[in-house]
Design an enzyme around this catalytic site. Structure first.
Site, PDB file in Angstrom:
ATOM      1  CG  HIS A  27      -1.904   3.538   3.872  1.00 58.96           C
ATOM      2  ND1 HIS A  27      -2.401   4.250   4.938  1.00 58.96           N
ATOM      3  CD2 HIS A  27      -2.701   3.851   2.814  1.00 58.96           C
ATOM      4  CE1 HIS A  27      -3.446   4.960   4.544  1.00 58.96           C
ATOM      5  NE2 HIS A  27      -3.647   4.739   3.248  1.00 58.96           N
ATOM      6  NE  ARG A  37      -6.455  -2.792  -0.565  1.00 55.55           N
ATOM      7  CZ  ARG A  37      -5.358  -2.046  -0.740  1.00 55.55           C
ATOM      8  NH1 ARG A  37      -5.384  -1.054  -1.614  1.00 55.55           N
ATOM      9  NH2 ARG A  37      -4.252  -2.279  -0.051  1.00 55.55           N
ATOM     10  CE  LYS A  81      -6.432  -0.179   2.298  1.00 55.81           C
ATOM     11  NZ  LYS A  81      -5.581   1.013   2.062  1.00 55.81           N
ATOM     12  CG  ASP A 131      -2.505   0.659  -2.867  1.00 58.17           C
ATOM     13  OD1 ASP A 131      -1.363   1.160  -2.840  1.00 58.17           O
ATOM     14  OD2 ASP A 131      -3.383   0.942  -2.016  1.00 58.17           O
ATOM     15  CG  ASN A 132      -1.961   4.086  -4.139  1.00 58.98           C
ATOM     16  OD1 ASN A 132      -3.018   3.657  -3.673  1.00 58.98           O
ATOM     17  ND2 ASN A 132      -0.972   4.517  -3.366  1.00 58.98           N
ATOM     18  CB  CYS A 173      -6.748   2.413  -1.131  1.00 61.51           C
ATOM     19  SG  CYS A 173      -5.366   3.259  -0.350  1.00 61.51           S
ATOM     20  CE  LYS A 222      -3.511   7.033  -1.450  1.00 62.96           C
ATOM     21  NZ  LYS A 222      -3.363   6.698  -0.005  1.00 62.96           N
ATOM     22  CG  ASP A 252      -2.156   0.787   1.083  1.00 62.80           C
ATOM     23  OD1 ASP A 252      -2.096   1.835   0.423  1.00 62.80           O
ATOM     24  OD2 ASP A 252      -3.195   0.380   1.615  1.00 62.80           O
ATOM     25  CG  ASP A 253      -0.280   4.837   0.231  1.00 61.66           C
ATOM     26  OD1 ASP A 253      -1.113   4.448  -0.597  1.00 61.66           O
ATOM     27  OD2 ASP A 253      -0.541   5.679   1.109  1.00 61.66           O
ATOM     28  CG  HIS A 281     -10.202   0.457   1.346  1.00 66.95           C
ATOM     29  ND1 HIS A 281      -9.312   1.308   0.724  1.00 66.95           N
ATOM     30  CD2 HIS A 281     -11.156   1.261   1.894  1.00 66.95           C
ATOM     31  CE1 HIS A 281      -9.681   2.561   0.898  1.00 66.95           C
ATOM     32  NE2 HIS A 281     -10.806   2.564   1.605  1.00 66.95           N
TER      33      HIS A 281
END
Length: 530
Positions: free
Chosen positions: A219, A77, A130, A325-326, A73, A370, A34-35, A132
């Site tokens: 993240h 997903r 995660k 994810d980004n 995010c 992001k 994540d991130d 989300h």
């Protein structure tokens, strides 16, 4: 009669060896972080970080130069889990319901999840991490095909619990039941341990498994075990300006960024490192040490998963995919959640957020951050490891997208994607299987249709070498880039090639209509935006 007994005994001895009916399809481990910025790991230029397990996967597998996510995010997903564009899956904006089917904020029933399809194909299905893509009980992983689940539902979580169960700040779910993180326990470790426990438990199923390992790291909040933070003491004393350039050079040397292309222009809103005071430099060094420690601990967790696979004798028949994810988080350089920030950055009780100062370095050599459709927002590291088929130490241009993951996994798993489930017509898959590319000498996917993005009014189209970008804040004024020659998006060619702009805008309009993408201005005007 004695001869008959001998024949039966002989058959019982031979049958296990010839393995009639044995399922030899690969196990699957899909790792989403994540991130994480483009060059935030060693195989993509981040040699300041210690990521030996990802480095090993890269050397023994294949990396893509150009692999795309959805810039943020929840929409990422949604696409990853269903193989659909995010709007078609129901998560066109975020995990909030804006009152329209494409923006309902959770996965719709017309879009089957990886777990639902692979479970039907005879796989055990596991998630740890995660989620989300659905906050309510009937939208949780266990209700969308995952037989074993450990997760937090929303978009972010503390990595440490600072209260007891009565006032828990870390809300976790294990197989549909509340789970409380013990004090002092680090969430990345718990996610990993739960996954390992599920893998060991799955042994009794006697069938291949699908593990979706969705780390919260790196993240925000910036939190890491102090031993990991101290590993990087002094590493970042040179600041973000020098490191951004170093990572650019490293990315070229490693082959994940074209040699000779320029680095993205510097974000003019950023401070100059050499103009900070000594105390300010110490503060910002500490923040990046923590961020590096989060990535380090995540990499160690991947090593622990691989060790478990080896212990279970499943390492040689497991496909592993790694992506982010980004891009890295941009924004205000001083952004903190002061109401929840009661400790030194990195420690339990702190709540600091990564921002543009270090994040431009994280996304180096690409542009922006992001939640933007520039390459720094949607370009991700992408590593595939499967020695039985995937070639070692290979770098491909790739030009892959999240929508390609589902057809790729179904290809490897021999899974049939349904047209209907009961009375529900299932959305067709718009992506392509990457398996032929991973097995061949080809350099990129033979894609005959463009790739598209829309998030909060920001748009992009990628078709061949051309990429059209338009930002909501700029009135969606078109920008055109030749990604083959300028992946850093420094040179806007829109005025030079108006016919190409017109063509890509028409293609975007058709895609938007097909996927129920609503004009963002209308969403805000109708007070549907939250």
């Amino acid at each position: 009669m004695k001869t008959t007994y001998l024949l039966v005994a002989l058959c019982l001895t031979i049958l296990p060896r010839i393995s009639w009916g044995q399922d030899n399809r690969p196990n699957i481990v899909l790792i989403l972080v994540d991130d994480l910025g483009f060059s935030d790991i060693e195989p993509y230029g981040g040699t300041d970080l210690q990521t030996p397990n990802l480095t090993a996967l890269a050397k023994e597998g294949t990396r893509f130069q150009e692999f795309y996510n959805n810039s943020i995010c929840a929409p990422t997903r949604a696409s990853l889990l269903t193989g659909q564009y995010a709007h078609r899956a129901g998560v066109g904006y975020f995990n909030v319901n804006l009152g329209l089917p494409a923006y309902q904020g959770f996965l719709n029933r017309e879009s089957r999840t990886l777990a639902e399809v692979l479970k039907q194909a005879g796989y055990s299905t596991i998630i740890s991490g995660k989620w989300h893509v659905g906050d309510d009980y009937d939208q949780w992983p266990a209700q969308r095909g995952f037989e074993r689940s450990f997760n937090f539902v929303g978009g972010a979580s503390n990595f440490y619990e600072v209260n007891g169960p009565e006032q828990a700040t870390v809300s976790l779910i294990r197989n549909n039941k509340p789970f409380y993180l013990p004090k002092g326990r680090y969430l990345t470790d718990e996610i990993t341990d739960q996954a390992i426990g599920f893998l060991k438990e799955q042994q009794k199923d006697k069938k291949p498994f699908f593990l979706y390992l969705a780390f919260n790291a790196p993240h925000w909040p910036l939190q890491a075990p102090e031993e990991e933070t101290q590993k990087y003491k002094g590493v970042y004393r040179g600041g973000w300006d020098n490191l951004r350039t170093q990572r650019y050079e490293n990315a070229q040397q490693k082959g994940v960024f074209p040699i000779g292309q320029a680095i993205a222009k510097k974000d003019t809103a950023l401070q100059h490192w050499d103009k900070l005071t000594y105390d300010e430099q110490q503060y910002w060094q500490r923040r990046q040490q923590v961020f590096a420690g989060m990535i380090d601990r995540m990499d160690q967790s991947i090593g622990r998963i691989r060790k478990t696979l080896k212990e279970l004798k499943k390492d040689k028949n497991t496909l592993i995919i790694f992506l982010s994810d980004n891009g890295a988080q941009g924004g205000d350089r001083t952004r903190v959640y002061t109401a929840r920030n009661t400790e030194t950055v990195g420690l339990p009780g702190s709540y600091d957020v990564q921002n543009s100062n270090w994040s431009q370095t994280g996304n180096s050599p690409l542009r922006s951050y992001k939640d933007n459709p520039y390459e720094g927002g949607i370009g991700a590291p992408f590593i595939v490891w499967y020695p039985k088929e995937v070639r070692a130490n290979v770098i491909k241009k790739g030009v892959g997208h999240l929508i390609d993951i589902a057809p790729t996994l179904y290809d490897f798993a021999g899974a049939t994607y349904p047209e209907h489930v009961g009375d529900t017509a299932i959305n067709t898959l718009p992506g392509l299987s990457l398996r032929p590319l991973l097995r061949s000498d080809s350099n990129q996917v033979d894609r005959h249709v463009p790739l598209f993005w829309e998030r909060a009014g920001n748009r992009a189209v990628r078709y061949g070498k051309w990429k059209l970008v338009s930002l909501f804040k700029d009135g969606n004024k078109p920008e055109l880039y030749n990604i083959d020659e300028d992946r850093s998006e420094n040179n806007n060619l829109a005025s030079r090639y108006p016919a190409i702009v017109k063509d890509l805008e028409a293609r975007y309009k058709a895609w938007a209509e097909e996927n129920s993408v609503v004009d963002y201005k209308r969403l805000k005007t109708n007070n549907q935006f939250r």
